[in-house]
Design a protein around this motif. Structure first.
Motif, PDB file in Angstrom:
ATOM      1  N   ASP A  11     -27.366  -7.312  23.535  1.00  0.00           N
ATOM      2  CA  ASP A  11     -27.282  -7.675  22.112  1.00  0.00           C
ATOM      3  C   ASP A  11     -27.195  -6.441  21.219  1.00  0.00           C
ATOM      4  OD1 ASP A  11     -27.498 -10.510  22.344  1.00  0.00           O
ATOM      5  OD2 ASP A  11     -29.633 -10.274  22.770  1.00  0.00           O
ATOM      6  N   ALA A  12     -27.798  -5.332  21.643  1.00  0.00           N
ATOM      7  CA  ALA A  12     -27.859  -4.161  20.758  1.00  0.00           C
ATOM      8  C   ALA A  12     -26.457  -3.650  20.432  1.00  0.00           C
ATOM      9  CB  ALA A  12     -28.695  -3.056  21.398  1.00  0.00           C
ATOM     10  N   ALA A  13     -25.571  -3.600  21.433  1.00  0.00           N
ATOM     11  CA  ALA A  13     -24.216  -3.089  21.190  1.00  0.00           C
ATOM     12  C   ALA A  13     -23.483  -3.990  20.201  1.00  0.00           C
ATOM     13  CB  ALA A  13     -23.440  -3.004  22.505  1.00  0.00           C
ATOM     14  N   THR A  14     -23.608  -5.300  20.389  1.00  0.00           N
ATOM     15  CA  THR A  14     -22.924  -6.248  19.490  1.00  0.00           C
ATOM     16  C   THR A  14     -23.365  -6.013  18.044  1.00  0.00           C
ATOM     17  OG1 THR A  14     -22.934  -7.814  21.320  1.00  0.00           O
ATOM     18  CG2 THR A  14     -22.493  -8.731  19.140  1.00  0.00           C
ATOM     19  N   ALA A  15     -24.677  -5.776  17.877  1.00  0.00           N
ATOM     20  CA  ALA A  15     -25.215  -5.593  16.522  1.00  0.00           C
ATOM     21  C   ALA A  15     -24.911  -4.206  15.955  1.00  0.00           C
ATOM     22  CB  ALA A  15     -26.728  -5.824  16.542  1.00  0.00           C
ATOM     23  N   LEU A  16     -24.739  -3.205  16.817  1.00  0.00           N
ATOM     24  CA  LEU A  16     -24.495  -1.835  16.319  1.00  0.00           C
ATOM     25  C   LEU A  16     -23.045  -1.618  15.881  1.00  0.00           C
ATOM     26  CD1 LEU A  16     -26.624   0.177  18.908  1.00  0.00           C
ATOM     27  CD2 LEU A  16     -26.911   0.288  16.416  1.00  0.00           C
ATOM     28  N   ILE A  17     -22.115  -2.366  16.461  1.00  0.00           N
ATOM     29  CA  ILE A  17     -20.693  -2.127  16.167  1.00  0.00           C
ATOM     30  C   ILE A  17     -20.354  -2.352  14.686  1.00  0.00           C
ATOM     31  CG2 ILE A  17     -18.316  -2.919  16.675  1.00  0.00           C
ATOM     32  CD1 ILE A  17     -19.256  -3.166  19.642  1.00  0.00           C
ATOM     33  N   PRO A  18     -20.857  -3.419  14.027  1.00  0.00           N
ATOM     34  CA  PRO A  18     -20.531  -3.565  12.594  1.00  0.00           C
ATOM     35  C   PRO A  18     -21.000  -2.395  11.737  1.00  0.00           C
ATOM     36  CG  PRO A  18     -21.378  -5.629  13.460  1.00  0.00           C
ATOM     37  CD  PRO A  18     -21.571  -4.603  14.537  1.00  0.00           C
ATOM     38  N   TYR A  19     -21.977  -1.627  12.225  1.00  0.00           N
ATOM     39  CA  TYR A  19     -22.435  -0.445  11.480  1.00  0.00           C
ATOM     40  C   TYR A  19     -21.632   0.807  11.827  1.00  0.00           C
ATOM     41  CZ  TYR A  19     -26.701  -3.090  10.307  1.00  0.00           C
ATOM     42  OH  TYR A  19     -27.592  -4.019   9.816  1.00  0.00           O
ATOM     43  N   ASP A  20     -20.615   0.678  12.688  1.00  0.00           N
ATOM     44  CA  ASP A  20     -19.823   1.834  13.152  1.00  0.00           C
ATOM     45  C   ASP A  20     -20.720   2.888  13.808  1.00  0.00           C
ATOM     46  OD1 ASP A  20     -17.521   0.630  12.133  1.00  0.00           O
ATOM     47  OD2 ASP A  20     -17.691   1.637  10.198  1.00  0.00           O
ATOM     48  N   MET A  42     -21.761  -9.714  12.198  1.00  0.00           N
ATOM     49  CA  MET A  42     -20.728  -9.469  11.187  1.00  0.00           C
ATOM     50  C   MET A  42     -21.208  -8.469  10.156  1.00  0.00           C
ATOM     51  SD  MET A  42     -18.822 -12.927  10.107  1.00  0.00           S
ATOM     52  CE  MET A  42     -20.207 -13.921  10.388  1.00  0.00           C
ATOM     53  N   GLY A  43     -20.294  -7.700   9.629  1.00  0.00           N
ATOM     54  CA  GLY A  43     -20.610  -6.799   8.519  1.00  0.00           C
ATOM     55  C   GLY A  43     -19.496  -6.892   7.492  1.00  0.00           C
ATOM     56  N   ILE A  58     -19.553 -13.748  25.303  1.00  0.00           N
ATOM     57  CA  ILE A  58     -18.390 -14.566  25.679  1.00  0.00           C
ATOM     58  C   ILE A  58     -17.337 -13.780  26.458  1.00  0.00           C
ATOM     59  CG2 ILE A  58     -18.670 -16.129  23.694  1.00  0.00           C
ATOM     60  CD1 ILE A  58     -16.193 -14.700  22.436  1.00  0.00           C
ATOM     61  N   SER A  59     -17.522 -12.456  26.552  1.00  0.00           N
ATOM     62  CA  SER A  59     -16.464 -11.604  27.117  1.00  0.00           C
ATOM     63  C   SER A  59     -17.108 -10.451  27.899  1.00  0.00           C
ATOM     64  CB  SER A  59     -15.623 -11.067  25.949  1.00  0.00           C
ATOM     65  OG  SER A  59     -14.857  -9.971  26.325  1.00  0.00           O
ATOM     66  N   GLY A  60     -16.299  -9.727  28.648  1.00  0.00           N
ATOM     67  CA  GLY A  60     -16.812  -8.591  29.417  1.00  0.00           C
ATOM     68  C   GLY A  60     -17.201  -7.401  28.561  1.00  0.00           C
ATOM     69  N   LYS A  61     -16.990  -7.522  27.250  1.00  0.00           N
ATOM     70  CA  LYS A  61     -17.380  -6.456  26.310  1.00  0.00           C
ATOM     71  C   LYS A  61     -17.807  -7.136  25.017  1.00  0.00           C
ATOM     72  CE  LYS A  61     -12.624  -6.204  24.733  1.00  0.00           C
ATOM     73  NZ  LYS A  61     -11.422  -5.431  24.573  1.00  0.00           N
ATOM     74  N   PRO A  62     -18.508  -6.407  24.133  1.00  0.00           N
ATOM     75  CA  PRO A  62     -18.703  -6.973  22.802  1.00  0.00           C
ATOM     76  C   PRO A  62     -17.296  -7.167  22.231  1.00  0.00           C
ATOM     77  CG  PRO A  62     -20.020  -4.977  23.111  1.00  0.00           C
ATOM     78  CD  PRO A  62     -19.076  -5.044  24.269  1.00  0.00           C
ATOM     79  N   TYR A  63     -16.955  -8.380  21.847  1.00  0.00           N
ATOM     80  CA  TYR A  63     -15.561  -8.699  21.533  1.00  0.00           C
ATOM     81  C   TYR A  63     -15.301  -8.604  20.040  1.00  0.00           C
ATOM     82  CZ  TYR A  63     -11.010 -10.915  21.797  1.00  0.00           C
ATOM     83  OH  TYR A  63      -9.660 -11.166  21.708  1.00  0.00           O
ATOM     84  N   ARG A  64     -14.610  -7.545  19.653  1.00  0.00           N
ATOM     85  CA  ARG A  64     -14.306  -7.355  18.230  1.00  0.00           C
ATOM     86  C   ARG A  64     -13.092  -8.213  17.888  1.00  0.00           C
ATOM     87  NH1 ARG A  64     -13.790  -1.720  14.983  1.00  0.00           N
ATOM     88  NH2 ARG A  64     -13.142  -2.746  13.075  1.00  0.00           N
ATOM     89  N   GLU A  65     -13.280  -9.155  16.963  1.00  0.00           N
ATOM     90  CA  GLU A  65     -12.223 -10.120  16.641  1.00  0.00           C
ATOM     91  C   GLU A  65     -11.409  -9.578  15.465  1.00  0.00           C
ATOM     92  OE1 GLU A  65      -9.859 -11.753  16.664  1.00  0.00           O
ATOM     93  OE2 GLU A  65     -10.374 -13.708  17.500  1.00  0.00           O
ATOM     94  N   THR A  66     -10.434  -8.716  15.801  1.00  0.00           N
ATOM     95  CA  THR A  66      -9.695  -8.003  14.749  1.00  0.00           C
ATOM     96  C   THR A  66      -8.790  -8.939  13.941  1.00  0.00           C
ATOM     97  OG1 THR A  66      -8.159  -7.358  16.475  1.00  0.00           O
ATOM     98  CG2 THR A  66      -9.748  -5.706  15.812  1.00  0.00           C
ATOM     99  N   ALA A  67      -8.356 -10.059  14.536  1.00  0.00           N
ATOM    100  CA  ALA A  67      -7.503 -10.991  13.776  1.00  0.00           C
ATOM    101  C   ALA A  67      -8.303 -11.585  12.617  1.00  0.00           C
ATOM    102  CB  ALA A  67      -6.986 -12.096  14.694  1.00  0.00           C
TER     103      ALA A  67
END
Ligand SMILES: Cc1cc2nc3c(=O)[nH]c(=O)nc-3n(C[C@H](O)[C@H](O)[C@H](O)COP(=O)(O)OP(=O)(O)OC[C@H]3O[C@@H](n4cnc5c(N)ncnc54)[C@H](O)[C@@H]3O)c2cc1C
Ligand code: SF4
Length: 329
Positions: free
Chosen positions: A165-174, A249-250, A268-277
């Motif tokens: 969970d930490a990676a998923t939450a850290l990505i919106p903060y860059d 989300m951020g 849901i995916s093999g990585k934290p899935y950034r939904e760029t669309a």
């Protein structure tokens, strides 16, 4: 339990030397909440030499940096993040997310680096099956029960979901990770750190850290004015369980207008899935009551559920809608 030898170095350089000497047979040992289970279950892929980093000074801290961001030492406990007033003030969504990791007991033992770099929890791997991640040539998850621990967004060799969970939450903060390597220090964005299902030093793993490299800290840039974030997680029980689906989300807001957005799905995916669309769709939009519905309509168009896990995609879309509603309120 698989027999192991333990080293207790007192510096990062000494730890790297030991790791280099033993190659892929050695691994960093932090809280042990993932590693010891793999050893107990005698997984073929589990290391024979543990390099305990807990005696190394300066790996356990949460401090503000000169730019007003925050640096978190790799060996800082998840519980310490969950209780940090500094993090709660600057990055409340991260604190909400880490409070939803496992249980209070496990958060007391687990470290931030261990959470980022943890092994997948596919029941076939953890049960000792000889699959791709455990020295074999088959993925049982792709053909067996794949309702919980497996990707609904496709896969290459391994179909396990990235569990942290930490990676998923850290990505919106860059946020970025700092690594000590024999060639010197390097820095990666969290999404570069955990790109999912990679061959590294001949092993399949979810992250890019080589067997003789050490994650030393996580750096989060200063919060920007107008930034709002949310984290939503669905799991079978309120404690212990990994995400069936999660959504971090951020939004960078200018009044009610979204100047920029980060949308990241977990579980849901093999990585934290950034939904760029969805990020591109949201950019420039004004917060409104039907924005969530519109975003859901275009989200996860690349979904490729396995036989038993299509429901993960429905859950992820529901979390997207509720996250947008929360940020619009
Ligand atoms: C019952 C249960 C429920 C859980 N639920 C959740 C959940 O809901 N959400 C979630 O995110 N996680 C969950 N977890 C996973 C848990 O958070 C991880 O096991 C834990 O964070 C790992 O941290 P650790 O310090 O114990 O790592 P360890 O077990 O010591 O190490 C884990 C891996 O990271 C590597 N490693 C650790 N530190 C470093 C470093 N500094 N540099 C290089 N490599 C390193 C190790 O070599 C190892 O491969 C759960 C675990 C259990 C057992
Ligand atoms: S999903 Fe990955 S860990 Fe699970 S059986 Fe397949 S290869 Fe092994």
């Amino acid at each position: 339990m698989k027999k192991v030898s333990i080293y207790r170095p007192t510096t990062v350089d000494e730890a790297m030397q030991i790791l280099t000497e033993h190659g892929t047979k050695a691994a960093v040992y932090a809280g042990g909440t993932d590693l010891l289970i793999r050893l107990k279950n005698r997984l073929e892929q589990a290391p024979s030499f543990l390099v305990d980093i807990k005696k190394i000074d300066h790996l356990r801290y949460i401090k503000e940096d000169a730019q007003g961001g925050v640096e978190i030492g790799a060996a800082t406990k998840i519980a310490e993040l969950a209780e940090s007033k500094l993090l709660a003030q600057k990055y409340p969504m991260l604190v909400e997310a880490v409070n939803k990791i496992s249980s209070p007991e496990l958060r007391n033992a687990s470290t931030i680096a261990g959470d980022l770099l943890q092994e997948v929890w596919c029941q076939y791997l953890r049960g000792g099956y000889s699959c791709w991640r455990n020295g074999g040539y088959l993925c049982y998850g792709a053909i067996g029960d794949n309702s919980y621990y497996h990707s609904a967004m496709g896969g290459r060799l391994c179909y396990a979901v990235y569990p942290g969970d930490a990676a998923t939450a850290l990505i919106p903060y860059d946020a970025r990770a700092k690594l000590a390597t024999p060639q010197g220090e390097k820095e990666l964005l969290i999404e570069q750190l955990v790109p999912g299902d990679m061959q590294v030093d001949g092993k399949i793993q979810s992250h890019v850290v080589r067997s003789n490299e050490i994650l030393t800290s996580v750096v989060i840039p200063p919060p920007r004015p107008g930034f709002k974030a949310s984290f939503e997680k669905l799991r079978p029980r309120g404690v212990w369980d990994f995400a069936m689906a999660s959504c971090a989300m951020g939004f960078h807001l200018n009044g009610k207008t979204i100047d920029d957005a980060r949308v990241v799905f977990g579980g849901i995916s093999g990585k934290p899935y950034r939904e760029t669309a969805v990020e591109a769709f949201l950019k420039g939009k004004t917060l409104s009551d039907d924005l969530g519905e519109q975003a859901v309509a275009i989200a996860l168009a690349n979904a490729a559920p396995l036989k038993y896990n299509a429901t993960k995609i429905d859950m992820a879309k529901g979390l997207l809608a509720s996250g947008i509603a929360r940020l619009s309120a």
